[in-house]
Scaffold this motif. Structure first.
Motif, PDB file in Angstrom:
ATOM      1  N   CYS A 167       0.846  -1.192   0.000  1.00 45.31           N
ATOM      2  CA  CYS A 167       0.000   0.000   0.000  1.00 45.31           C
ATOM      3  C   CYS A 167       0.883   1.244   0.000  1.00 45.31           C
ATOM      4  CB  CYS A 167      -0.866  -0.023   1.251  1.00 45.31           C
ATOM      5  SG  CYS A 167      -1.932   1.419   1.437  1.00 45.31           S
TER       6      CYS A 167
ATOM      7  N   HIS B   9       0.190   4.014   1.274  1.00 47.14           N
ATOM      8  CA  HIS B   9       0.008   4.812   2.483  1.00 47.14           C
ATOM      9  C   HIS B   9       1.096   4.499   3.504  1.00 47.14           C
ATOM     10  CE1 HIS B   9      -2.103   5.629   6.475  1.00 47.14           C
ATOM     11  NE2 HIS B   9      -1.838   6.803   5.959  1.00 47.14           N
ATOM     12  N   SER B  10       1.251   3.206   3.834  1.00 47.50           N
ATOM     13  CA  SER B  10       2.246   2.856   4.837  1.00 47.50           C
ATOM     14  C   SER B  10       2.803   1.448   4.636  1.00 47.50           C
ATOM     15  CB  SER B  10       1.653   3.008   6.240  1.00 47.50           C
ATOM     16  OG  SER B  10       2.658   2.952   7.216  1.00 47.50           O
ATOM     17  N   ASN B  11       2.870   1.015   3.401  1.00 48.46           N
ATOM     18  CA  ASN B  11       3.579  -0.218   3.014  1.00 48.46           C
ATOM     19  C   ASN B  11       3.008  -1.514   3.567  1.00 48.46           C
ATOM     20  OD1 ASN B  11       5.413   1.237   1.476  1.00 48.46           O
ATOM     21  ND2 ASN B  11       6.692   1.642   3.263  1.00 48.46           N
ATOM     22  N   VAL B  12       1.745  -1.550   3.914  1.00 49.55           N
ATOM     23  CA  VAL B  12       1.117  -2.802   4.338  1.00 49.55           C
ATOM     24  C   VAL B  12       0.744  -3.598   3.085  1.00 49.55           C
ATOM     25  CG1 VAL B  12      -0.903  -3.779   5.519  1.00 49.55           C
ATOM     26  CG2 VAL B  12       0.290  -1.801   6.486  1.00 49.55           C
TER      27      VAL B  12
ATOM     28  N   CYS C  67      -6.361  -2.644   1.258  1.00 49.19           N
ATOM     29  CA  CYS C  67      -5.411  -2.611   2.364  1.00 49.19           C
ATOM     30  C   CYS C  67      -6.191  -2.702   3.668  1.00 49.19           C
ATOM     31  CB  CYS C  67      -4.591  -1.326   2.337  1.00 49.19           C
ATOM     32  SG  CYS C  67      -3.429  -1.221   3.724  1.00 49.19           S
TER      33      CYS C  67
ATOM     34  N   ALA D 277      -5.094  -2.361   6.642  1.00 51.22           N
ATOM     35  CA  ALA D 277      -4.603  -1.516   7.737  1.00 51.22           C
ATOM     36  C   ALA D 277      -5.521  -0.330   7.991  1.00 51.22           C
ATOM     37  CB  ALA D 277      -3.183  -1.035   7.434  1.00 51.22           C
ATOM     38  N   HIS D 278      -5.832   0.417   6.951  1.00 54.76           N
ATOM     39  CA  HIS D 278      -6.664   1.618   7.127  1.00 54.76           C
ATOM     40  C   HIS D 278      -7.741   1.725   6.067  1.00 54.76           C
ATOM     41  CE1 HIS D 278      -2.494   2.620   8.602  1.00 54.76           C
ATOM     42  NE2 HIS D 278      -3.203   2.665   9.715  1.00 54.76           N
ATOM     43  N   GLY D 279      -7.907   0.678   5.281  1.00 57.97           N
ATOM     44  CA  GLY D 279      -9.039   0.618   4.366  1.00 57.97           C
ATOM     45  C   GLY D 279      -8.854   1.216   2.988  1.00 57.97           C
ATOM     46  N   ALA D 280      -7.637   1.548   2.610  1.00 55.39           N
ATOM     47  CA  ALA D 280      -7.431   2.098   1.262  1.00 55.39           C
ATOM     48  C   ALA D 280      -7.779   1.046   0.207  1.00 55.39           C
ATOM     49  CB  ALA D 280      -5.987   2.550   1.079  1.00 55.39           C
TER      50      ALA D 280
ATOM     51  N   PRO E 209      -6.839   6.265   3.118  1.00 54.44           N
ATOM     52  CA  PRO E 209      -5.993   7.450   3.158  1.00 54.44           C
ATOM     53  C   PRO E 209      -4.836   7.468   2.151  1.00 54.44           C
ATOM     54  CG  PRO E 209      -5.408   5.999   4.948  1.00 54.44           C
ATOM     55  CD  PRO E 209      -6.600   5.387   4.268  1.00 54.44           C
TER      56      PRO E 209
HETATM   57  S1  FES Z   1      -1.241   1.269   5.187  1.00 55.28           S
HETATM   58 FE1  FES Z   1      -2.744   0.949   3.642  1.00 55.28          FE
HETATM   59  S2  FES Z   1      -4.295   2.356   4.120  1.00 55.28           S
HETATM   60 FE2  FES Z   1      -2.792   2.737   5.595  1.00 55.28          FE
END
Ligand code: FES
Length: 142
Positions: free
Chosen positions: A86, A88-91, A104, A106-109, A121
């Motif tokens: 992702c 946003h933060s590499n998940v 994703c 982690a935060h729903g992207a 996000p």
């Molecule tokens: S790490 Fe994917 S939405 Fe935050």
């Protein structure tokens, strides 16, 4: 730097590496190079679709992760590939065939199959790679 050294430099253990990347998934032509956020900026790998490790790509909507790339079989003979992480933060992302999006947890992207951001996000699109099927060999490159 060989693959083991590369992953060691990222702080990824051999066990983690084994979970992310299975033996026999890709041929020795693998040559990912590092890009922003731990995802390859360029890729050149070939997957043998006859290999058991790649069996996810024998059904529509199936996907796998190899060399920090998610490879998806959309339908017979139609594949696409994007970076694993992702923006946003590499998940690690998953592919959801029911909605044709990368997700994703982690935060729903979400991201479209062409890598465009659907829901934040995340704000940056995914790196997208070319695919080429020759016989049972699927090349991912770009
Ligand atoms: S790490 Fe994917 S939405 Fe935050």
């Amino acid at each position: 730097m060989d693959r083991k050294e590369f992953f060691a430099s990222l702080g990824i253990s051999a066990a983690s590496f084994a979970l992310m990347n299975c033996a026999g998934c890709a041929k020795s032509t693998d040559s990912p190079s590092s890009g922003q956020g731990g995802s390859p900026a360029s890729v050149n790998l070939t997957l043998d679709l006859n290999a058991a490790a790649n069996s996810a790509l024998t059904r529509d909507g199936g996907f796998l992760i190899s060399n920090d790339v998610i490879v998806v079989r959309k339908s017979l003979g139609v594949f696409f590939a994007v970076q694993r992480s992702c923006t946003h933060s590499n998940v690690s992302l998953t592919y959801q065939s029911s909605i044709n999006k990368f997700y994703c947890s982690a935060h729903g992207a979400t991201f479209s199959e062409s890598g465009a951001v659907g829901n934040g996000p995340a704000t940056r699109p995914l790196n997208v790679y070319q695919t080429e099927l020759t016989g049972t060999n699927l090349r991912i490159y770009g």
